[in-house]
Design a protein around this motif. Structure first.
Motif, PDB file in Angstrom:
ATOM      1  N   VAL A 154      51.653  10.701  33.524  1.00  0.00           N
ATOM      2  CA  VAL A 154      50.719  11.813  33.313  1.00  0.00           C
ATOM      3  C   VAL A 154      51.028  12.902  32.248  1.00  0.00           C
ATOM      4  CG1 VAL A 154      49.868  13.193  34.973  1.00  0.00           C
ATOM      5  CG2 VAL A 154      51.570  11.352  35.851  1.00  0.00           C
ATOM      6  N   GLU A 155      50.142  13.335  31.593  1.00  0.00           N
ATOM      7  CA  GLU A 155      50.321  14.070  30.244  1.00  0.00           C
ATOM      8  C   GLU A 155      49.999  15.116  30.908  1.00  0.00           C
ATOM      9  OE1 GLU A 155      48.666  12.793  26.021  1.00  0.00           O
ATOM     10  OE2 GLU A 155      46.968  12.275  27.993  1.00  0.00           O
ATOM     11  N   ILE A 156      48.991  15.482  31.322  1.00  0.00           N
ATOM     12  CA  ILE A 156      48.890  17.556  32.206  1.00  0.00           C
ATOM     13  C   ILE A 156      49.697  17.730  33.870  1.00  0.00           C
ATOM     14  CG2 ILE A 156      47.251  18.668  33.831  1.00  0.00           C
ATOM     15  CD1 ILE A 156      45.105  16.616  32.709  1.00  0.00           C
ATOM     16  N   LYS A 157      50.515  18.500  33.042  1.00  0.00           N
ATOM     17  CA  LYS A 157      51.958  18.533  34.728  1.00  0.00           C
ATOM     18  C   LYS A 157      51.156  19.389  35.156  1.00  0.00           C
ATOM     19  CE  LYS A 157      54.220  15.639  31.632  1.00  0.00           C
ATOM     20  NZ  LYS A 157      54.686  14.933  32.085  1.00  0.00           N
ATOM     21  N   ASN A 158      50.727  20.610  35.305  1.00  0.00           N
ATOM     22  CA  ASN A 158      50.185  21.607  35.804  1.00  0.00           C
ATOM     23  C   ASN A 158      48.634  22.248  36.037  1.00  0.00           C
ATOM     24  OD1 ASN A 158      52.709  21.752  36.999  1.00  0.00           O
ATOM     25  ND2 ASN A 158      52.886  24.005  36.083  1.00  0.00           N
ATOM     26  N   ARG A 159      48.266  21.871  37.177  1.00  0.00           N
ATOM     27  CA  ARG A 159      46.845  22.953  36.457  1.00  0.00           C
ATOM     28  C   ARG A 159      46.070  24.134  37.250  1.00  0.00           C
ATOM     29  NH1 ARG A 159      41.190  18.679  36.964  1.00  0.00           N
ATOM     30  NH2 ARG A 159      41.535  18.401  35.202  1.00  0.00           N
ATOM     31  N   TYR A 160      45.097  24.456  36.735  1.00  0.00           N
ATOM     32  CA  TYR A 160      45.054  25.759  37.378  1.00  0.00           C
ATOM     33  C   TYR A 160      43.551  26.269  37.342  1.00  0.00           C
ATOM     34  CZ  TYR A 160      49.992  25.975  35.602  1.00  0.00           C
ATOM     35  OH  TYR A 160      50.988  26.114  35.014  1.00  0.00           O
ATOM     36  N   GLU A 161      42.940  26.103  38.151  1.00  0.00           N
ATOM     37  CA  GLU A 161      41.986  26.195  38.695  1.00  0.00           C
ATOM     38  C   GLU A 161      41.087  27.652  39.572  1.00  0.00           C
ATOM     39  OE1 GLU A 161      40.215  23.223  41.265  1.00  0.00           O
ATOM     40  OE2 GLU A 161      41.338  21.469  39.902  1.00  0.00           O
ATOM     41  N   LEU A 162      40.499  27.860  38.507  1.00  0.00           N
ATOM     42  CA  LEU A 162      39.417  28.997  39.311  1.00  0.00           C
ATOM     43  C   LEU A 162      37.570  28.632  39.800  1.00  0.00           C
ATOM     44  CD1 LEU A 162      40.885  30.361  36.600  1.00  0.00           C
ATOM     45  CD2 LEU A 162      39.265  31.790  36.608  1.00  0.00           C
ATOM     46  N   ARG A 163      37.941  28.813  41.293  1.00  0.00           N
ATOM     47  CA  ARG A 163      36.858  28.243  42.022  1.00  0.00           C
ATOM     48  C   ARG A 163      35.583  29.272  42.457  1.00  0.00           C
ATOM     49  NH1 ARG A 163      40.061  23.995  45.846  1.00  0.00           N
ATOM     50  NH2 ARG A 163      41.137  22.830  43.698  1.00  0.00           N
ATOM     51  N   LEU A 164      34.826  29.566  42.179  1.00  0.00           N
ATOM     52  CA  LEU A 164      33.819  30.505  42.387  1.00  0.00           C
ATOM     53  C   LEU A 164      32.291  30.580  42.927  1.00  0.00           C
ATOM     54  CD1 LEU A 164      35.106  31.278  39.013  1.00  0.00           C
ATOM     55  CD2 LEU A 164      34.572  33.266  39.326  1.00  0.00           C
ATOM     56  N   LYS A 165      32.122  31.133  43.704  1.00  0.00           N
ATOM     57  CA  LYS A 165      30.991  29.986  44.238  1.00  0.00           C
ATOM     58  C   LYS A 165      29.362  32.004  43.850  1.00  0.00           C
ATOM     59  CE  LYS A 165      32.526  29.289  47.978  1.00  0.00           C
ATOM     60  NZ  LYS A 165      32.161  28.735  49.665  1.00  0.00           N
ATOM     61  N   ASN A 166      28.252  31.294  44.242  1.00  0.00           N
ATOM     62  CA  ASN A 166      27.364  32.669  44.503  1.00  0.00           C
ATOM     63  C   ASN A 166      27.023  33.378  43.805  1.00  0.00           C
ATOM     64  OD1 ASN A 166      26.856  30.662  46.517  1.00  0.00           O
ATOM     65  ND2 ASN A 166      28.098  32.358  48.306  1.00  0.00           N
ATOM     66  N   GLU A 167      27.277  34.417  43.997  1.00  0.00           N
ATOM     67  CA  GLU A 167      27.015  35.984  42.650  1.00  0.00           C
ATOM     68  C   GLU A 167      28.271  36.437  41.769  1.00  0.00           C
ATOM     69  OE1 GLU A 167      24.542  38.121  41.653  1.00  0.00           O
ATOM     70  OE2 GLU A 167      23.695  36.495  43.715  1.00  0.00           O
ATOM     71  N   ARG A 168      29.778  35.241  42.341  1.00  0.00           N
ATOM     72  CA  ARG A 168      31.462  35.236  41.364  1.00  0.00           C
ATOM     73  C   ARG A 168      30.411  34.479  40.547  1.00  0.00           C
ATOM     74  NH1 ARG A 168      35.575  37.795  43.862  1.00  0.00           N
ATOM     75  NH2 ARG A 168      35.292  39.473  44.858  1.00  0.00           N
ATOM     76  N   ALA A 169      30.090  33.502  40.607  1.00  0.00           N
ATOM     77  CA  ALA A 169      29.975  32.194  39.821  1.00  0.00           C
ATOM     78  C   ALA A 169      28.908  32.634  38.568  1.00  0.00           C
ATOM     79  CB  ALA A 169      29.553  30.972  40.507  1.00  0.00           C
ATOM     80  N   GLN A 170      28.265  33.050  39.329  1.00  0.00           N
ATOM     81  CA  GLN A 170      26.545  33.925  38.393  1.00  0.00           C
ATOM     82  C   GLN A 170      27.162  34.248  36.854  1.00  0.00           C
ATOM     83  OE1 GLN A 170      23.676  32.257  37.049  1.00  0.00           O
ATOM     84  NE2 GLN A 170      22.864  34.050  35.666  1.00  0.00           N
TER      85      GLN A 170
END
Length: 390
Positions: free
Chosen positions: A249-265
């Motif tokens: 598997v090429e990708i070792k780690n994944r770091y995700e930012l998950r935002l909704k509503n005003e934060r996303a906008q």
């Protein structure tokens, strides 16, 4: 060991190039390369130049960090679905399959596999919604590519139609495992994490008999809030899902930012204004979390930032760029289901036909009637992306 030999070995190892592969590339034996790197053999000038050029090439093309849009949801205050399809998605309506839905309170949607446009009833202020999962984003990138456009163009179109981003997930793929996710979890337990988030959660599993691990996931912030981070071992997830060795598997780690509503906008607004995704992603990470090493000071805000975490953030600042991975693979789940659940039965009928000297399988296929959705999938299978663009 000579300085040049040390430099070559250090760079080769940093880039993750095996000695046997590097030796083969430059046309020497592994033992000869070992002597060069240990300083026991002088390097001919022409070979030295070839080695340095090859390392420079690998360094320039090294795949270490990238960020991608991994989920998008945008709402529009309009019931004019045709305009959304034509002027935002730029996909001809006849290539979208219409079906009823109750998702998020909408009544129907047009979809092209994982690219979806949901609509509400007249008078319902939900209006219209575009939703794309991670794979849907990759599929949509094939349309952007065919049009010579980018995600910046897409979000500009959305803004023009007063679209508001109600959810955005941005994933950072780490191909080098700059940090150990289990180590970060241990640092949280040890109080060596400085964060604006108040809560965290984690997941991990394994097998008792063998001690085999299935990977660790950390959630910083509440998953019900408008913003949280997910840090996890992508290689374990993919190895299990695809039933392949973890080292493949090429990708070792994944770091995700998950935002909704005003934060996303707000994040999309900052990205569109600056023209930079990576710069804003790094700024968010720096603002919300840092891992530290316990010091003598009472206040942990004075403790030194952990070197590996500091290196990860530093490398993000230098190397992180928004990348696209366009794919024209549509309805893969349908094909996978046929391969796993249907194909064995078809094989059985085929073998029976051969033994009994009959043609039952072809008769069944010729007599079968496709549903409207299956006809739609067939149209997608045989069409080119360029032909679907509105």
């Amino acid at each position: 060991m000579s300085d040049i030999g040390t430099s070559i070995k250090t760079t080769r190892k940093r880039l993750g190039i095996k000695a046997i592969d590097f030796a083969k590339e430059i046309g020497v034996t592994s033992s000869y390369l070992s002597m060069i790197e240990s300083g026991n053999r002088k390097i001919p000038d022409n070979l030295k130049e070839e080695m340095l050029d090859l390392l420079a090439y690998y360094d320039a093309n090294e795949k270490s960090l990238e960020c991608i849009y991994d989920y998008i949801r945008i709402s529009f205050p309009t019931h004019d679905v045709d305009s959304i399809l034509k002027d935002i998605l730029h996909i001809k309506k006849e290539f979208m399959y219409e079906t009823a839905t109750s998702q998020y309170g909408y009544v129907g949607m047009f979809k092209l596999d994982l690219i979806k446009c949901l609509y509400s009833e007249k008078g319902d202020d939900r209006g219209t919604l575009i939703e794309m999962s991670g794979k849907g984003c990759r599929q949509f990138e094939s349309y952007l590519q065919a049009r010579g456009k980018t995600w910046f163009d897409f979000f500009s179109d959305c803004e023009r139609f007063k679209g508001r981003c109600t959810r955005i997930d941005i994933a950072i793929n780490d191909y080098k495992s700059y940090v150990s996710i289990p180590t970060l979890l241990n640092k949280i337990f040890a109080g060596e994490c400085v964060s604006k988030f108040r809560a965290f959660d984690f997941m991990g599993s394994g097998l008792i008999d063998s001690g085999e691990k299935n990977g660790v996931s950390i959630y910083l912030g509440s998953k019900s809030s408008d913003f949280y981070l997910c840090l996890y071992q992508k290689d374990y997830e993919q190895a299990k899902k695809l039933n392949i060795p973890i080292e493949d598997v090429e990708i070792k780690n994944r770091y995700e930012l998950r935002l909704k509503n005003e934060r996303a906008q707000e994040l999309i607004r900052l990205i569109q204004e600056s023209g930079m995704v990576s710069e804003n992603v790094v700024a968010v990470l720096n603002n919300y979390v840092r891992f530290v090493d316990k010091g003598t000071q009472k206040a942990k805000k004075h403790w030194q930032v952990n070197k590996k975490w500091e290196n990860l953030i530093g490398e993000m600042g230098k190397k992180l760029k928004l990348t696209t991975e366009p794919t024209e693979d549509f309805y893969e789940k349908s094909e996978a289901w046929v391969e796993k659940s249907v194909a064995p039965t078809l094989k059985m009928i085929q073998l029976a036909d051969e033994e009994l000297n009959r043609d039952k399988l072809n008769e069944m296929i010729n007599n079968a009637e496709m549903s409207e959705e299956q006809e739609h999938k067939m149209m997608i299978y045989v069409s080119k992306v360029e032909d679907m663009i509105a």
